[in-house]
Each structure stands twice: as structure tokens, then as C-alpha cells.
Design a protein around this motif. Structure first.
Motif, PDB file in Angstrom:
ATOM      1  N   SER A   1       5.725  18.579 -33.285  1.00 22.13           N
ATOM      2  CA  SER A   1       5.808  18.070 -31.911  1.00 22.13           C
ATOM      3  C   SER A   1       6.141  19.199 -30.936  1.00 22.13           C
ATOM      4  CB  SER A   1       6.806  16.917 -31.803  1.00 22.13           C
ATOM      5  OG  SER A   1       8.104  17.405 -31.769  1.00 22.13           O
ATOM      6  N   LEU A   2       6.864  20.226 -31.414  1.00 23.55           N
ATOM      7  CA  LEU A   2       7.142  21.359 -30.507  1.00 23.55           C
ATOM      8  C   LEU A   2       5.870  22.155 -30.228  1.00 23.55           C
ATOM      9  CD1 LEU A   2       9.047  23.366 -28.984  1.00 23.55           C
ATOM     10  CD2 LEU A   2       9.230  24.613 -31.129  1.00 23.55           C
ATOM     11  N   SER A   3       5.157  22.518 -31.298  1.00 22.59           N
ATOM     12  CA  SER A   3       4.015  23.412 -31.089  1.00 22.59           C
ATOM     13  C   SER A   3       2.883  22.743 -30.313  1.00 22.59           C
ATOM     14  CB  SER A   3       3.513  23.972 -32.421  1.00 22.59           C
ATOM     15  OG  SER A   3       3.183  22.915 -33.269  1.00 22.59           O
ATOM     16  N   THR A   4       2.827  21.411 -30.341  1.00 28.94           N
ATOM     17  CA  THR A   4       1.748  20.753 -29.595  1.00 28.94           C
ATOM     18  C   THR A   4       2.225  20.200 -28.252  1.00 28.94           C
ATOM     19  OG1 THR A   4       2.235  18.740 -30.803  1.00 28.94           O
ATOM     20  CG2 THR A   4       0.434  20.086 -31.655  1.00 28.94           C
TER      21      THR A   4
ATOM     22  N   VAL B   1       5.607  26.443 -23.438  1.00 27.62           N
ATOM     23  CA  VAL B   1       5.187  27.287 -22.319  1.00 27.62           C
ATOM     24  C   VAL B   1       6.429  27.785 -21.571  1.00 27.62           C
ATOM     25  CG1 VAL B   1       3.873  27.378 -20.170  1.00 27.62           C
ATOM     26  CG2 VAL B   1       2.980  26.079 -22.111  1.00 27.62           C
ATOM     27  N   LEU B   2       7.385  26.875 -21.373  1.00 31.74           N
ATOM     28  CA  LEU B   2       8.618  27.286 -20.690  1.00 31.74           C
ATOM     29  C   LEU B   2       9.354  28.357 -21.499  1.00 31.74           C
ATOM     30  CD1 LEU B   2      10.083  23.965 -19.254  1.00 31.74           C
ATOM     31  CD2 LEU B   2       8.932  25.833 -18.055  1.00 31.74           C
ATOM     32  N   TRP B   3       9.375  28.168 -22.817  1.00 33.67           N
ATOM     33  CA  TRP B   3      10.053  29.165 -23.657  1.00 33.67           C
ATOM     34  C   TRP B   3       9.321  30.501 -23.639  1.00 33.67           C
ATOM     35  CZ3 TRP B   3      14.787  29.647 -25.149  1.00 33.67           C
ATOM     36  CH2 TRP B   3      15.595  28.508 -25.288  1.00 33.67           C
TER      37      TRP B   3
ATOM     38  N   LEU C   1      -1.156  26.104 -25.375  1.00 28.42           N
ATOM     39  CA  LEU C   1      -1.835  24.828 -25.101  1.00 28.42           C
ATOM     40  C   LEU C   1      -2.971  24.576 -26.086  1.00 28.42           C
ATOM     41  CD1 LEU C   1      -1.929  24.919 -21.198  1.00 28.42           C
ATOM     42  CD2 LEU C   1      -0.427  23.561 -22.666  1.00 28.42           C
ATOM     43  N   SER C   2      -3.596  25.665 -26.544  1.00 24.19           N
ATOM     44  CA  SER C   2      -4.737  25.495 -27.455  1.00 24.19           C
ATOM     45  C   SER C   2      -4.304  24.916 -28.801  1.00 24.19           C
ATOM     46  CB  SER C   2      -5.446  26.830 -27.678  1.00 24.19           C
ATOM     47  OG  SER C   2      -4.721  27.618 -28.583  1.00 24.19           O
TER      48      SER C   2
ATOM     49  N   VAL D   1      -4.090  20.795 -25.331  1.00 24.92           N
ATOM     50  CA  VAL D   1      -5.374  20.704 -24.635  1.00 24.92           C
ATOM     51  C   VAL D   1      -6.489  20.887 -25.667  1.00 24.92           C
ATOM     52  CG1 VAL D   1      -6.794  21.697 -22.808  1.00 24.92           C
ATOM     53  CG2 VAL D   1      -4.311  21.662 -22.562  1.00 24.92           C
ATOM     54  N   GLU D   2      -7.235  19.842 -25.865  1.00 22.92           N
ATOM     55  CA  GLU D   2      -8.224  19.797 -26.938  1.00 22.92           C
ATOM     56  C   GLU D   2      -9.331  20.842 -26.799  1.00 22.92           C
ATOM     57  OE1 GLU D   2      -8.942  17.583 -29.678  1.00 22.92           O
ATOM     58  OE2 GLU D   2      -6.755  17.415 -29.536  1.00 22.92           O
TER      59      GLU D   2
END
Ligand code: PHE
Length: 519
Positions: free
Chosen positions: A202-205, A211-213, A429-430, A434-435
Motif C-alpha cells: 500500500s505504501l509503494s502504490t 512522493v512526499l518522502w 507513480l508508475s 498511475v496505470e
């Protein structure tokens, strides 16, 4: 040059200006403009009653001389070693080396790895040091100077590009480490094995958190880089590297004292000769190059801050030894704990973000406070390792922009920070948020990893060896190698032999192996 013209000296080109121009060109190409020439110009200018031009010329020359003198330097030998070792010691030491050792025959792999580092890694490192210190400039200019502006200059640009591209996605992983430090701190690193799996997924997606980190990690890097080489990079490395070492030792001791830890130590150090094959050699070689940060512009950029007294061979050896020690200690941190709780370790992101939190929690279940501390210490250590490498990567592009586009260091650092944040955000995001950001079924993250690690790294490494071994005059290489004759240079011929023949061939093999063209 623009400044001189806009100072209103002249619109059309007179003789004095031609002299002025050529003087500046001389300075640009690195020639020392001696007092005698200044004196002749003075006589000439005096004759022409153009003393104003002379004054301007003098001022300009002074500025150049000052700039040369002012070029940053590491202030101490320990600074050189810790900063460069900081670049080398990174996630590769923790999440790849231990696993590869375990999988490839334990002690046998360690021996092969050390031989690869000694015979191939160190010579490549010295070659980059030679280019960087000779050029005393960012990687692109350093290669350009040594290549006399010819096509070999391209290697430098490729090195800068590689460093730049890695910065973004490396920052994403550093960001994950940061989030795990936070999660450990607030006591979220406990739960079932599925919990850890889910937590990472859930973190990586997640579209926002990573992005904030990434922004936080690159922001921290910016704050260090912006302070300059001595006050920023060197000072930070002097604090971060010893801390990293202490944290590592804390976990190694805790892990090796667990009941059943011997099995892990055996697995790591018991040689299993049946596992040796060409694959093991090529994996060891690939790991050696990645782990020593070869061919990414980092070593070359840092070497441009070395002094004339820095012993390149000695420094490369010390850095490689530190890198190997950290890698082996990382093995001693992971395997004893994993075997103690009967979990089989894997590699990469899943090892550090899923398997290990679970292992540490189970291993220290009897003393929950210890489990809490170990998890916190582990992720703090990982964050430090990632940050010191990130600093070196960021510096490659910062030095490039600062010197090539003639802007202040701060401005250059700011541009690099912003652009790498964008790259990092896209990579992050990839991974799921974002698909459409996947190409040929590969995420942008994997593509960056593949292109830099498996294509650019071997290409830049290979070309650097060919360039130094076959094209740069040996006299010049020897001068740098022996600090202009002040060192004996006992290994010079061995070094040259390795760089000319053995290293390029070895890199070629890894390249073909990685692409699946050589089994
Ligand atoms: N050497 C680093 C590691 O082991 C990775 C890295 C490569 C860092 C290139 C900087 C530049 O993780």
C-alpha cells in the motif's frame, strides 16, 4: 566574455580585444597565463593608451585565477575516504550482497567477490579518480579535457546522465526507508507477515506518501549539497558514516546473539564449492561494479575535489575495503536473525521492506522493546546508507550545471533537486498509482533501473577503461597514479594491464550476461 562587452569597452573588435579574447580562451582551456605575458600586454596596452582594457583584463584574469584557487576541495584524507565510501555504501550492500552470498555458495562467493573488487573494481575506480582529479572539474568537462574535446568526451556526458537518471529513483527508495523510520518510531512495525506485505504494497502504490518522502529525501540532500563540498558533503559524511557503522554493529551483535544464529553464520560463511559456475562470477562482478558506484559520474566528480597529495591507489583500496566490510556485516545482520526464526531471506525491496521487519519482530518477540529499537535502528541505518549515496549522485549533476552553465552552486542544486523530484515522482507513480506509466509492461521505475544499471553502467565503465588504457598518454596516467613521481607506483604496470585488457573484457561479459546473450 559577455561581461566585458557589456562593460562597454567596445562594440567592434580591435587588436586589444583580440588579445583580450585569446587571453580568455587560453584561460578557458586551462593554460596558465604567466606574468611575462601580462607584462607584454601591459606594454602594448600602455602604448595604445588602453590601460582601461588592461585593468579589465587583469581583473578578469584574477577572477579566473581566484576561481581556480577557490575550486572546492575535501579538507582532509578522512573526509575523502568517508565521503567516497558513503557513495559506495548504499542499498546495494544491504539488499543485494547478503542474498547473493547466500545463494551463490557463501564463503566461495565472498572470495570471488573480493577478487573481483581487487582486480577489477579498484582499477576502474582508480581510472575514474584519474580522470576526475586531472580535470578538476565536473565529470563531463573532466573527460572533455582529457579527450582534448574529441569524441571520447561523450563518456563524461553519459556518466552525468546516468548519475542524473539514477538520482530520481534512488530517492524514491530512500523515501520508503524514511517512511519506515517514521513507522518504526510510532510503533507501526509490528504485525503478522501478511501485515508487512500489505504495508509495503500500500505504501509503494500510494499516490502521495512516497512522493512526499521523495521530496523530503531530495530536500535533505539539497540542504547538504548547497552548503558546498567541505561544509556540506564532507561534514555530513563525517557524521553519517560513523553513525551508520555503529548502527550496523548494534544489529549485528543483537542478531548474532540470538539462539540458532549459528546456522545463519554457517550459511553465510560455509563454502559450497558445488555452486561455482560462470553465473556466480558474473554476478559477483556486476555486484562489485554497482556497489563501488563505478561509471555513474560519482567517483569522477568526488575525485575532482581530491588534492594533489591524495594517494589514488591507497584511497581506492581503503574505500573498497570499507564497502566490502559493510556488505559482509550486512550479511551478518540479516542471516543469523533470519535463520533464528526460520524465515528464508530473499533480495531487493521485498527483503528489506517485507521480510526483515517481520524477521526482527519475530526474533525479538521476547523483548518487544528490543524489537522496537532494532527495527528503528535498521531503517535509520538504511536511510543513512541511501542518503550518502544520494548525495554523491546529486553532486554529479549539480557540479555539471554549476560549471557548465555557469550558475551558482545553489541555483544548480535547486534545479537538480526539482528535476529529480519530478523524475522520482513519475517513477513512484508508475508503481501502481498511475496505470498508464508502464512501457512494454515495465514500470518507469524498472526502466530507469534497467537502463542505468544494465546498459549505461557497463557502457560507461567499458569506455572509460578503453579510453584510459589505450588513448590517454601513459605518461599522464602515470603522473596521476604516482602523484607526479612522489609515490613509487609499484602497481602501475599491473594497473595498466588490468585496465587495458582484463577490465574491458570482464565488463563486456557482464553486459552480455545481463542482456541474456551469454549464459
Ligand atoms: N553503490 C551504491 C550501492 O551500493 C549504489 C550507487 C550507485 C550509488 C551509483 C551511487 C551511485 O547501493
Amino acid at each position: 566574455m559577455k561581461a566585458t562587452l557589456s562593460n562597454g569597452v567596445s562594440g567592434k573588435m580591435g587588436v586589444s580585444e583580440s588579445i583580450q579574447m585569446s587571453a580568455m580562451q587560453h584561460q578557458e582551456s586551462g593554460y596558465f597565463f604567466n606574468e611575462g605575458v601580462s607584462f607584454c600586454i601591459f606594454i602594448y596596452c600602455f602604448g595604445c593608451k588602453s590601460t582601461k582594457i588592461f585593468v579589465l583584463l587583469q581583473a578578469n584574469m584574477k577572477k579566473h585565477e581566484m576561481a581556480k584557487l577557490k575550486r572546492a576541495n575535501f579538507g582532509s584524507h578522512i573526509g575523502v575516504i568517508l565521503a567516497t565510501a558513503g557513495s559506495a555504501v548504499g542499498l546495494g550492500n544491504v539488499w543485494r550482497f547478503p542474498y547473493m552470498t547466500g545463494e551463490n555458495g557463501g564463503a566461495v562467493f565472498i572470495i570471488i567477490y573480493v577478487i573481483c573488487v581487487l582486480l577489477l573494481g579498484i582499477p576502474c575506480m582508480i581510472s575514474e579518480f584519474i580522470v576526475g582529479r586531472h580535470g578538476r572539474a565536473n565529470t563531463a568537462r573532466a573527460y572533455r579535457k582529457l579527450a582534448g574535446g574529441g569524441p571520447w568526451s561523450l563518456i563524461g556526458y553519459m556518466g552525468v546522465l546516468t548519475g542524473f537518471l539514477i538520482t530520481g529513483y534512488y530517492a524514491v527508495v530512500a523515501g520508503w526507508c524514511g517512511q519506515y523510520v517514521w513507522a518504526s518510531l510510532i510503533g507501526r512495525m509490528s504485525g503478522s507477515p501478511e501485515y508487512f506485505q500489505q504495508y509495503f504494497a500500500s505504501l509503494s502504490t500510494n499516490p502521495v506518501k512516497p512522493v512526499l518522502w521523495t521530496v523530503v529525501m531530495l530536500g535533505l540532500t539539497y540542504l547538504i549539497i548547497e552548503k558546498g563540498v567541505r561544509d556540506g558533503i564532507e561534514r555530513a559524511s563525517k557524521m553519517m558514516m560513523p553513525t551508520l557503522f555503529i548502527l550496523l554493529l548494534v544489529i549485528v551483535v543483537a542478531s548474532c546473539m540470538l539462539p540458532g544464529a549459528e546456522k545463519g553464520i554457517d550459511f553465510l560463511f560455509k563454502p559450497d564449492f558445488t555452486k561455482i559456475n560462470s553465473d556466480v562470477f558474473l554476478s559477483a562482478l556486476g555486484q562489485a561494479f554497482y556497489s563501488l558506484s563505478i561509471a555513474m559520474g560519482c567517483l569522477c566528480t568526488y575525485a575532482s575535489y581530491f588534492s594533489r597529495e591524495t594517494n589514488l591507489v591507497g584511497s581506492a583500496t581503503q574505500i573498497a575495503v570499507i564497502d566490502c566490510i559493510v556488505a559482509i556485516l550486512a550479511g551478518l545482520m540479516i542471516f543469523p536473525a533470519a535463520f533464528a526464526v526460520g524465515v528464508s531471506p530473499d533480495s531487493g525491496a521485498s527483503l528489506v521492506f517485507i521480510t526483515l521487519p517481520n524477521v526482527f519482530q519475530q526474533a525479538f518477540a521476547g523483548v518487544p522493546a528490543l524489537g522496537y529499537v532494532i527495527s528503528l535502528v535498521f531503517f535509520a541505518l538504511l536511510t543513512l546508507a541511501a542518503l550518502t549515496s544520494l548525495i554523491s549522485l546529486h553532486e554529479v549533476s549539480t557540479a555539471f550545471l554549476h560549471e557548465e552553465l555557469v550558475m551558482t552552486r545553489k541555483k544548480a542544486a535547486r534545479i537538480v533537486t526539482i528535476t529529480t523530484i519530478i523524475i522520482g515522482a513519475l517513477c513512484s507513480l508508475s508503481l501502481g498509482a498511475v496505470e498508464f506509466m508502464t512501457i512494454w509492461e515495465k514500470t518507469l521505475f524498472d526502466i530507469f533501473d534497467f537502463v542505468t544499471g544494465q546498459i549505461f553502467l557497463p557502457v560507461v565503465g567499458f569506455l572509460t577503461c578503453i579510453f584510459i588504457g589505450w588513448f590517454v598518454p601513459h605518461k599522464l596516467v602515470r603522473q596521476e597514479f604516482t602523484n607526479w613521481g612522489t609515490l613509487r607506483g609499484r602497481f602501475f604496470h599491473l594497473y595498466l594491464f588490468l585496465v587495458k585488457y582484463v577490465c574491458p573484457l570482464a565488463i563486456l561479459f557482464i553486459f552480455l550476461h545481463q542482456l541474456g546473450l551469454l549464459k
